[in-house]
Design a protein around this motif. Sequence first.
Motif, mmCIF file in Angstrom:
data_model
loop_
_atom_site.group_PDB
_atom_site.id
_atom_site.type_symbol
_atom_site.label_atom_id
_atom_site.label_comp_id
_atom_site.label_asym_id
_atom_site.label_seq_id
_atom_site.Cartn_x
_atom_site.Cartn_y
_atom_site.Cartn_z
ATOM 1 N N ALA A 1 0.830 -1.211 0.000
ATOM 2 C CA ALA A 1 0.000 0.000 0.000
ATOM 3 C C ALA A 1 0.862 1.257 0.000
ATOM 4 N N ALA A 2 1.974 1.226 0.732
ATOM 5 C CA ALA A 2 2.877 2.386 0.753
ATOM 6 C C ALA A 2 3.493 2.606 -0.627
ATOM 7 N N SER B 1 1.941 14.642 4.554
ATOM 8 C CA SER B 1 3.223 14.222 5.130
ATOM 9 C C SER B 1 3.301 12.694 5.117
ATOM 10 N N ASP B 2 4.490 12.181 5.299
ATOM 11 C CA ASP B 2 4.666 10.728 5.388
ATOM 12 C C ASP B 2 3.840 10.157 6.539
ATOM 13 N N LEU B 3 3.797 10.891 7.642
ATOM 14 C CA LEU B 3 3.015 10.456 8.799
ATOM 15 C C LEU B 3 1.525 10.359 8.447
ATOM 16 N N GLU B 4 1.001 11.328 7.708
ATOM 17 C CA GLU B 4 -0.408 11.300 7.302
ATOM 18 C C GLU B 4 -0.698 10.129 6.359
ATOM 19 N N ILE B 5 0.222 9.860 5.455
ATOM 20 C CA ILE B 5 0.042 8.734 4.535
ATOM 21 C C ILE B 5 0.082 7.421 5.309
ATOM 22 N N THR B 6 1.044 7.302 6.214
ATOM 23 C CA THR B 6 1.156 6.096 7.037
ATOM 24 C C THR B 6 -0.117 5.884 7.839
ATOM 25 N N ASP B 7 -0.611 6.937 8.474
ATOM 26 C CA ASP B 7 -1.827 6.832 9.271
ATOM 27 C C ASP B 7 -3.019 6.442 8.401
ATOM 28 N N HIS C 1 7.493 1.918 11.704
ATOM 29 C CA HIS C 1 6.360 1.341 10.979
ATOM 30 C C HIS C 1 5.997 -0.037 11.526
ATOM 31 N N ARG C 2 7.012 -0.851 11.806
ATOM 32 C CA ARG C 2 6.746 -2.181 12.373
ATOM 33 C C ARG C 2 6.016 -2.052 13.709
ATOM 34 N N HIS C 3 6.481 -1.120 14.536
ATOM 35 C CA HIS C 3 5.858 -0.911 15.844
ATOM 36 C C HIS C 3 4.402 -0.478 15.672
ATOM 37 N N LEU C 4 4.143 0.477 14.787
ATOM 38 C CA LEU C 4 2.775 0.947 14.550
ATOM 39 C C LEU C 4 1.871 -0.189 14.081
#
Length: 184
Positions: free
Chosen positions: A66-67, A83-89, A173-176
Amino acid sequence: EDKFRVWSAAFTYFLKKVTYWNGGEGRRLVVKSPVHTSRVRVLLEMFPEAQFIFVHRHPEDTFRSAAHLADAYYWYTYLSKPSDLEITDFIIRQMETLHADYFRDRDLIPQGNLVEVSFAELNSDIASTFQRIYAALSLPSWELPDGGKRAIEYMSGLAGFKKNSHKALSVRHRHLLRQRLAFV
């Protein structure tokens, strides 16, 4: 209610068009779209005889795919760059929603209308996996021309297809993923 009625009519119309384009009535339509993982209840209301094949893979692999999709294609749709954080979320929220909805509603699917397979199983042994799917869903004989042989011929034609390679996941990312998708 009205929005659902409009969506339902448009979706049904779309499925009829796809069915017609693929040879018309009497042919089984397979809809492969991850968003429908969240729509089991709705799909059963619309199509009570629907059968489901749930293909699952490790959440880390799903996230990486997905990323990659987001990185390669989403930027065409942005009005402003997230932001990368917004995409990840966004990706993780999608995964949470899809899996939570599926796990909540899969027991609504009548026995004999659901089969679950892993992506790894599908990739490693296409023929056996398709045989298992056909048997689980009581689909027409594997040996008929419209049966699994056609699917295997198609899949064999993809033998030279090069799958995307994805970046390794960061520790964050693994932790999330472990934290938010522990239920998967």
